[in-house]
Design an enzyme around this catalytic site. Structure first.
Site, PDB file in Angstrom:
ATOM      1  N   GLY A  15     -35.473 -22.215  40.455  1.00 45.96           N
ATOM      2  CA  GLY A  15     -34.890 -23.366  39.778  1.00 45.96           C
ATOM      3  C   GLY A  15     -34.955 -23.225  38.266  1.00 45.96           C
ATOM      4  O   GLY A  15     -35.890 -22.643  37.725  1.00 45.96           O
ATOM      5  N   LYS A  81     -31.973 -19.829  46.494  1.00 48.76           N
ATOM      6  CA  LYS A  81     -31.658 -19.888  47.918  1.00 48.76           C
ATOM      7  C   LYS A  81     -31.129 -18.526  48.352  1.00 48.76           C
ATOM      8  O   LYS A  81     -30.905 -17.635  47.538  1.00 48.76           O
ATOM      9  CB  LYS A  81     -30.619 -20.977  48.195  1.00 48.76           C
ATOM     10  N   ASP A 109     -43.280 -19.469  41.601  1.00 53.32           N
ATOM     11  CA  ASP A 109     -44.146 -18.830  42.593  1.00 53.32           C
ATOM     12  C   ASP A 109     -43.385 -18.341  43.819  1.00 53.32           C
ATOM     13  O   ASP A 109     -43.711 -17.288  44.374  1.00 53.32           O
ATOM     14  CB  ASP A 109     -45.272 -19.785  43.005  1.00 53.32           C
ATOM     15  N   SER A 111     -40.144 -17.284  44.039  1.00 59.66           N
ATOM     16  CA  SER A 111     -39.422 -16.066  43.679  1.00 59.66           C
ATOM     17  C   SER A 111     -40.384 -14.912  43.441  1.00 59.66           C
ATOM     18  O   SER A 111     -40.102 -13.764  43.811  1.00 59.66           O
ATOM     19  CB  SER A 111     -38.580 -16.302  42.419  1.00 59.66           C
ATOM     20  N   THR A 132     -41.942 -22.898  35.675  1.00 54.55           N
ATOM     21  CA  THR A 132     -41.750 -23.938  36.680  1.00 54.55           C
ATOM     22  C   THR A 132     -42.144 -25.284  36.102  1.00 54.55           C
ATOM     23  O   THR A 132     -43.153 -25.385  35.407  1.00 54.55           O
ATOM     24  CB  THR A 132     -42.580 -23.692  37.954  1.00 54.55           C
ATOM     25  N   ASP A 134     -43.140 -27.568  37.963  1.00 55.80           N
ATOM     26  CA  ASP A 134     -44.234 -28.017  38.831  1.00 55.80           C
ATOM     27  C   ASP A 134     -45.598 -27.532  38.351  1.00 55.80           C
ATOM     28  O   ASP A 134     -46.628 -28.061  38.777  1.00 55.80           O
ATOM     29  CB  ASP A 134     -44.020 -27.519  40.260  1.00 55.80           C
TER      30      ASP A 134
END
Length: 369
Positions: A15, A81, A109, A111, A132, A134
């Site tokens: 992402g 994806k 993480d 990827s 990320t 996150d």
């Protein structure tokens, strides 16, 4: 890699987030200006390796590259994806057919786990930079994109608070974080949340309702702000009865059903706005330092490592160790959890632990933020 002219590949995978272009800028600047190497930007990560799609990156072609410093997204595109491992041989062949001497991936993480397998199988000269929103990549205190995402959420919470207070409403604000609650925890504390729900600490609807009642009894407040990470779970959530709506809407519906007092509820799912926008200063600094260090590692012939941020400085760690410890969860006993509880924030059904001076603590994992 020697200092002679080499071909360095770079791509962004997973992402998108703020700071990717800033990292690309740092890699291109250091590789071309300091070492005189050629840099290829691989388009759409491993898909670009399969299709052999790459573009030359240099200071001249990017107008001095200053434009990349504050540009959100990624000029190289990204994918999160597809069956990459199912096309492993094609991906690996792309690395060699493009004539790469080394490859730097700016990735999260998920990827990283896949790319590590590909690099081992294909015997790539491979390096990684964590990114990320996150902040769940292991062995690094910060990943590119997290700080800006926190600021984006906090700005949204500031705006929502004013309208919540004006209409005496309880807002449930859903933020990203399927497996780790760093974004919800940081932004919730900084944004003045009354309740913060994260995947690492189970909550109960009863606990939420009791806390909302406490706000009314103690302060006379009719409004409240609930920040919930998308992966949050109840104490005894039945896996056989999955939710058919967002976690934010689910919690709002449950509060409406079980609250002993009438509450006007609204749900706001912040969604992909958390990924966008110009990177904040901290993400620019991280991207610059990490990008430069990755290029230096390539120059030294040191591969199989991820550039990380620990204790206020850039370090490097083995990718194998990172993959083994991902994702990095919020420690339920951490300083920030205790801080939230000390501020009167409900963070799930967990008692507050006594303060422990981290300089005296032997277990750095428990004492770390």
């Amino acid at each position: 890699m020697s200092s002679s002219r080499k071909r360095l590949g770079v791509f962004t995978s997973g992402g998108d987030c703020p700071g990717l272009n800033t990292a690309i800028r740092a890699i291109v600047a250091h590789a071309t200006l300091s070492y005189g190497w050629e840099v290829l930007g691989i388009l759409h990560a491993t898909q670009g390796l399969i299709e052999r799609k790459a573009i030359p990156l240099n200071a001249e072609g990017l107008g001095g590259m200053d434009v990349l410093l504050n540009m959100g997204g990624t000029i190289l595109g990204a994918i999160n994806k597809g069956d990459t491992l199912g096309h492993a041989d094609e991906v690996i062949a792309g690395y060699y057919e493009l004539g790469l001497d080394a490859l730097i991936a700016i990735c999260g993480d998920g990827s990283l786990r896949i790319l590590h397998q590909l690099a081992q199988k294909g015997n790539w000269n491979f390096l990684a930079i964590p990114k990320t929103i996150d902040n769940d990549v292991a062995l690094t205190d910060r990943a590119i994109g997290f700080d800006t995402a926190v600021n984006t959420v906090v700005e949204a919470l500031n705006r929502i608070t004013s309208t919540a207070a004006s209409h005496d409403r309880v807002f449930v604000v859903e933020v990203m974080g399927r497996t780790a609650g760093h974004l919800a925890l940081y932004s919730g504390i900084a944004g003045g949340a009354d309740i913060i729900l994260i995947p690492e600490i189970p909550y109960s609807i009863e606990g939420i309702c009791q806390h909302l009642q406490k706000l009314r009894d103690r302060w006379g407040r009719q409004f409240a702000l609930i920040v919930v990470a998308e992966g949050s779970k109840q104490l005894e959530e039945d896996a056989n009865h999955p939710r058919h709506c967002s976690i934010g809407q689910y919690i709002a519906d449950k509060i409406a059903q079980h609250s002993p007092i009438p509450i006007e509820l609204r749900v706001s799912v912040l969604g992909h706005i958390q990924r966008g926008g110009a990177p904040m200063a901290m993400d620019r600094l991280l991207a610059a330092g990490m990008g430069n260090t990755a290029v230096d590692l390539a120059a030294q012939g040191t591969f199989g490592r991820m550039v990380a941020w620990q204790a206020g400085q850039v370090v490097t760690v083995p990718i194998a160790d990172v993959v083994a410890k991902c994702p990095r969860h919020v420690d339920p006993n951490s300083f920030l959890i205790r801080t939230a509880q000390g501020l009167g924030i409900y963070v799930g059904d967990k008692p507050m632990l006594p303060y422990v001076d981290p300089t005296l603590c032997r277990d750095q994992v428990i004492c770390a933020i």
